[in-house]
Scaffold this motif. Structure first.
Motif, short mmCIF file in Angstrom:
data_model
loop_
_atom_site.label_atom_id
_atom_site.label_comp_id
_atom_site.label_asym_id
_atom_site.label_seq_id
_atom_site.Cartn_x
_atom_site.Cartn_y
_atom_site.Cartn_z
N UNK A 89 3.95 12.14 5.89
CA UNK A 89 5.50 11.77 4.90
C UNK A 89 4.85 11.25 4.02
N UNK A 90 3.93 10.87 3.68
CA UNK A 90 3.61 10.08 2.14
C UNK A 90 3.50 11.26 0.76
N UNK A 91 4.45 12.53 1.14
CA UNK A 91 5.50 12.82 0.20
C UNK A 91 6.56 12.53 0.13
N UNK A 92 7.42 12.08 0.56
CA UNK A 92 8.84 11.11 1.35
C UNK A 92 8.67 9.55 1.62
N UNK A 93 7.86 8.76 1.01
CA UNK A 93 7.10 7.46 1.02
C UNK A 93 8.05 6.12 1.68
N UNK A 95 0.17 -1.17 0.10
CA UNK A 95 0.12 0.14 0.33
C UNK A 95 0.87 1.23 0.10
N UNK A 96 1.66 0.96 0.39
CA UNK A 96 2.92 1.90 0.55
C UNK A 96 3.34 2.64 -0.88
N UNK A 97 3.55 1.42 -0.71
CA UNK A 97 4.79 1.84 -1.95
C UNK A 97 3.77 2.36 -3.52
N UNK A 98 2.32 1.85 -3.59
CA UNK A 98 1.77 2.31 -4.67
C UNK A 98 1.36 3.87 -3.93
N UNK A 147 3.34 12.40 -6.62
CA UNK A 147 4.62 12.95 -6.48
C UNK A 147 5.62 12.95 -5.87
N UNK A 148 6.34 12.32 -5.80
CA UNK A 148 7.72 12.51 -3.76
C UNK A 148 9.17 13.55 -4.01
N UNK A 149 9.33 14.32 -2.19
CA UNK A 149 10.17 15.12 -2.73
C UNK A 149 9.94 16.25 -3.05
#
Length: 417
Positions: A57-61, A25-28, A34-36
């Motif tokens: 921290x879903x912006x930097x999973x 789920x976190x990987x999805x 969009x990250x970072x």
């Protein structure tokens, strides 16, 4: 709770499944979101959940402590599961071990079978033969008993590599306009953005975005490459990923006579402070194909520049004094100053990462592949031959194994004169 009970729960299959689902789920989330990027990006683009995204921290999973804890627990769980089954598997690869056939196992014996000829065929097939008082036992691929443990070990090493790389990886994010050069002195090279472009679907939505890059190294011929989403660039063990894009808008401030006083480049949500007039120009947004919602909010229908407009908010001494929607080159006058946005340029957002877990992942992948081969192609095969009885024993593909053994029995059957 006793220590034994805690260990059983920690190494249980139920916990393994739960951890696997959470990691997936976190990987999805890390793939879709969009990250970072900066916090303002998530607040602006996800107004209802932007704060939750950054808080969780879903912006930097992949560098979040939650994800790291999940990986660590999964490593412990899988290691414990492997250690529990390994002693039994080691016992099964010893020469003296031979399992009992199932009570409903099919008897493949034929009345005219030549058991000595059958034994010879088995030896040619590299079966180990053990003679006993009732007949003989044939075994092949005992090593296949270790398949699941080798597979587990490969997965553990892959996740361990990801865990180590996650902690010690060097990563960052930067934006570039065409013509910009980004230097990486610690790695001994620079990147130049030659061009950035969008590719659209028939309905005008963005299908893909591309960055044409040139790698600059002292004393080495320049090389060029193109990256897009899911097609990164690797330079000296540093990976560059196409992760986002946006518009940068050129602001010009002039006096009442039209003389250019100052210029700046703004992205959506950024401000420009003009000190002589104590003015702050806030670009609420650039809308390449603008329309107005029923609530009076400007939005863009597509990223194609079909009806471009700028939503601008003006502050003087920190107080709101005006709000305007302007077309490209359209001037807005406030007191003795004129403001205009002349044009906008696409910029690319690139994430870079140097991952120290690469070798772990490679070794783990090889081990996992070996384990799967042992499990599905070299699984243990046993044949029990007694007076009037030939039975097979295997943990998988029973029908296929029986078919092979039946063919060997038929070849060894006595021919009638």
């Amino acid at each position: 709770m006793t220590i034994d009970k805690f260990i059983r729960r920690l190494t249980s299959l139920g916990l393994a499944i739960a951890l696997f689902v959470l990691i997936a789920a976190y990987s999805i989330i890390g793939t879709v979101l969009p990250q970072g990027l900066q916090r303002e990006f998530y607040i602006e683009n996800y107004p209802s959940i932007g704060s939750a995204i950054t808080t969780l921290q879903f912006d930097q999973v992949y560098s979040s402590w939650i994800f790291r804890i999940l990986l660590f627990l999964f490593i412990v769980n899988l290691s414990g599961c492997t250690l529990k089954i390994l002693p039994g598997q080691l016992k099964k690869i010893k020469g003296g071990y031979f399992p009992e056939p199932k009570s409903d196992a099919e008897n493949l014996h034929m009345d005219n079978v030549d058991l000595e000829k059958f034994r010879g065929i088995l030896k040619k097939k590299r079966y180990s033969i053990i003679q006993d008082e009732n007949g003989f036992k044939a075994t092949r691929h005992r090593i296949g008993n270790l398949g699941s443990s080798v597979t587990h070990l490969g997965i553990i090493i892959i996740i361990l590599g990801s865990f180590i790389g996650n902690i010690y990886a060097q990563e960052g994010f930067f934006n570039m306009l065409p013509g910009d050069i980004k230097s990486f002195p610690e790695y001994g090279f620079s990147l130049k953005l030659d061009d950035f472009r969008l590719e659209y679907r028939e309905n005008g939505s963005v299908d893909q975005y591309y960055s044409d890059l040139t790698i600059l190294k002292p004393g080495v011929d320049n090389t060029s490459d193109t990256i897009w989403v899911n097609n990164p660039l690797k330079v000296d063990k540093v990976n560059f990923y196409q992760t986002s894009y946006g518009w940068a808008s050129n602001l010009e401030i002039s006096d009442i006579t039209g003389e250019n006083m100052q210029a700046g480049l703004l992205r959506n949500g950024e401000s420009f402070f003009y000190q002589p007039g104590h003015l702050t120009v806030y670009l609420y947004g650039y809308f390449p194909n603008m329309t107005i919602t029923s609530q009076g909010e400007p939005i863009t229908m597509t990223e194609q520049e079909l009806n471009p407009h700028y939503a601008v908010i003006l502050y003087e001494f920190g107080n709101h004094v005006a709000s305007e929607v302007l077309g490209p080159g359209q001037e807005f006058q406030y007191k003795e100053y004129k403001l205009a946005f002349m044009e906008s340029e696409l910029y690319t957002g690139i994430t870079y990462r140097k991952d120290f877990g690469y070798n772990f992942v490679m070794i783990g992948s090889l081990l996992m592949t070996l384990g799967l081969i042992l499990s599905f192609y070299y699984y243990p095969k046993h044949i029990l031959v007694e007076e009037g009885s030939i039975k097979t024993i295997t943990r998988q593909n029973t029908w296929g194994f029986n078919f092979q053994v039946r063919q060997m029995i038929e070849k060894s059957a006595e021919k009638e004169e």
